[in-house]
Write an enzyme that holds these catalytic residues in place. Structure first.
Site, PDB file in Angstrom:
ATOM      1  CE  LYS A 142     -24.559 -19.196  -1.902  1.00  0.00           C
ATOM      2  NZ  LYS A 142     -25.373 -19.424  -0.820  1.00  0.00           N
ATOM      3  CE1 TYR A 145     -29.795 -18.857   0.473  1.00  0.00           C
ATOM      4  CE2 TYR A 145     -30.779 -20.780  -0.121  1.00  0.00           C
ATOM      5  CZ  TYR A 145     -30.372 -19.706  -0.355  1.00  0.00           C
ATOM      6  OH  TYR A 145     -30.019 -19.315  -1.770  1.00  0.00           O
ATOM      7  NE  ARG A 159     -30.203 -40.370 -14.567  1.00  0.00           N
ATOM      8  CZ  ARG A 159     -31.006 -40.906 -15.239  1.00  0.00           C
ATOM      9  NH1 ARG A 159     -31.315 -40.469 -16.365  1.00  0.00           N
ATOM     10  NH2 ARG A 159     -31.242 -42.233 -14.885  1.00  0.00           N
ATOM     11  CG  ASP A 203     -27.382 -24.550   4.647  1.00  0.00           C
ATOM     12  OD1 ASP A 203     -26.043 -24.497   4.444  1.00  0.00           O
ATOM     13  OD2 ASP A 203     -28.101 -24.199   4.197  1.00  0.00           O
TER      14      ASP A 203
HETATM   15  C1  LIG Z   1     -26.515 -19.973  -0.948  1.00  0.00           C
HETATM   16  C2  LIG Z   1     -27.073 -20.895   0.001  1.00  0.00           C
HETATM   17  C3  LIG Z   1     -27.789 -22.008  -0.338  1.00  0.00           C
HETATM   18  C4  LIG Z   1     -28.234 -22.378  -1.691  1.00  0.00           C
HETATM   19  O1  LIG Z   1     -27.142 -22.384  -2.666  1.00  0.00           O
HETATM   20  P1  LIG Z   1     -27.543 -22.286  -4.216  1.00  0.00           P
HETATM   21  O2  LIG Z   1     -26.535 -23.005  -4.894  1.00  0.00           O
HETATM   22  O3  LIG Z   1     -27.608 -20.854  -4.307  1.00  0.00           O
HETATM   23  O4  LIG Z   1     -28.794 -23.055  -4.478  1.00  0.00           O
HETATM   24  C5  LIG Z   1     -28.307 -22.752   0.813  1.00  0.00           C
HETATM   25  N1  LIG Z   1     -27.867 -22.606   2.067  1.00  0.00           N
HETATM   26  C6  LIG Z   1     -27.116 -21.322   2.437  1.00  0.00           C
HETATM   27  C7  LIG Z   1     -27.056 -21.106   3.802  1.00  0.00           C
HETATM   28  C8  LIG Z   1     -26.906 -20.743   1.332  1.00  0.00           C
HETATM   29  O5  LIG Z   1     -26.312 -19.434   1.719  1.00  0.00           O
END
Ligand SMILES: *Cc1c(COP(=O)(O)O)cnc(C)c1O
Length: 367
Positions: free
Chosen positions: A181, A83, A30, A156
């Site tokens: 992303k 977000y 893990r 973020d």
């Molecule tokens: C998509 C996204 C997230 C979350 O990512 P996931 O892997 O889909 O949970 C967080 N912050 C931003 C700015 C995003 O576009």
């Protein structure tokens, strides 16, 4: 060249002493095996971090980092353009654990944000550019203001993908990414990361992951590592094509404004120029005022742009944003409907032709 994909919960250890020697051995699957270790090391290099933790999604990374540094009675300052699932986590789960969240306007100057810091404020969360509407924040000024008052800053960093922006170099304590992303880059795997430099912060993040029992699959760690190898060239293409499409949109009569921080004259361009080394393919534009059906007509007329959430993959995507803006505390009138585009790796002239068809449908439905 590439790490092996080890699928294991149990790790067999060489002798009795090794069973409890967590410093010398990975004693349980893990905690991550070869692919995880290679990915963490690469992300440390990318983010200029001392340590990186992996999470099963970007949302899990945001939730995990916040849970790791906040406690009951604390207040969190959260940027209003975060977000949307970040906001949901704060309002629903953090609230249940006695952490209050105060939203602040992303366009507020750093000195005025500092005036919001109260005796219970423990951390400030930043997202620049903001989700959907792309407001830029002065990250170094906000991070310095937080540090001066003994509080943590988290950002973020998904738009910057760790490559275009180095938040830790700008004084931010924790840089969080949805690797889902651009790092993954193919819209086929979920993962998140949190990167930090301060030993105390790194320790808190690590304890948070261990305590919550989060782990990611070795295949997914491998997929992220493979994505990293082409991140630079993909982002260059996304950035160039995105700007080409943005420039074209800015010249269209149906478009009131283009919200793309790398576009000269766009809001926040000076901050982008100062802090970022490039742009990705994600931005938005504002349509001239029209009946709501006209926005739907635009989206429905697109063929190359898929209609769907997420971004960072090879494919172009479009969404209308207005239903998501309703939850914001500081609602702004952008002057028309907001459409977000992810410009993928297709030929920009094809994407422009597709948008031309969409705008014709918009005109016909605008009334
Ligand atoms: C998509 C996204 C997230 C979350 O990512 P996931 O892997 O889909 O949970 C967080 N912050 C931003 C700015 C995003 O576009």
């Amino acid at each position: 060249m590439n790490p092996v994909i080890q699928k294991g919960s149990t790790v067999l250890l060489p002798d009795a002493a090794a069973l409890y020697d967590d410093d010398a051995y990975v004693t349980y699957g893990r905690n991550g095996l070869a692919a995880h270790e290679a990915l963490k090391a690469a992300l440390c290099d990318l983010e200029h971090a001392a340590a990186v933790e992996l999470y099963p999604s970007g949302v899990a990374a945001i939730a995990g980092a916040l849970l790791a540094v906040l406690k009951a009675g604390d207040e969190l300052l959260m940027v209003d353009t975060a977000y949307k699932p970040t906001r949901r986590f704060c309002d629903r789960t953090l609230a249940r654990f006695g952490v209050t969240t105060r939203y602040y306007d992303p366009t507020l100057p750093a000195a005025e944000v500092a005036n919001l810091f109260g005796p219970r404020t423990r951390a400030i969360f930043l997202e620049s550019p903001g989700s959907l509407s792309f407001e830029m924040q002065d990250l170094p000024a906000l991070a310095a203001a937080a540090r001066e008052r003994g509080m943590l800053s988290l950002v973020d960093n998904t738009w910057g993908a760790g490559l275009l922006l180095k938040p830790l170099d700008l004084g931010v304590d924790i840089s969080i990414q949805a690797l889902t992303k651009y790092v993954g880059g193919h819209s086929d795997a979920f993962m998140g990361s949190a990167a930090a430099r301060d030993p105390g912060v790194c320790g808190s993040l690590h304890a948070g992951v261990v305590d919550l029992g989060w782990s990611v699959a070795a295949e997914d760690a491998y997929a992220m590592l493979r994505g990293l190898r082409t991140l630079d060239v993909r982002l260059q293409r996304h950035g160039e094509s995105g700007l080409e499409v943005a420039r074209w949109l800015a010249g269209r009569p149906e478009v009131a404004s283009v919200l793309h921080p790398a576009l000269p004259g766009a809001p926040g361009h000076d901050l982008w120029k100062r802090d970022y080394s490039g742009a990705c393919g994600l931005f938005a534009f504002v349509l001239r005022p029209a009946r709501p059906e006209a926005t739907a007509a635009l989206l429905d007329a697109l063929h190359l742009f898929g209609l769907g959430f997420s971004w960072g993959g090879y494919e172009s995507l479009a969404i209308d944003c207005d239903p998501q803006l309703e939850v914001r505390a500081f609602r702004r009138d952008y002057g028309g409907a907001l459409v977000r585009l992810h410009v993928g790796l297709e030929a920009p002239e094809d994407l422009i032709a597709d948008l031309e068809g969409g705008l014709a449908a918009f005109r016909a439905a605008a009334g």
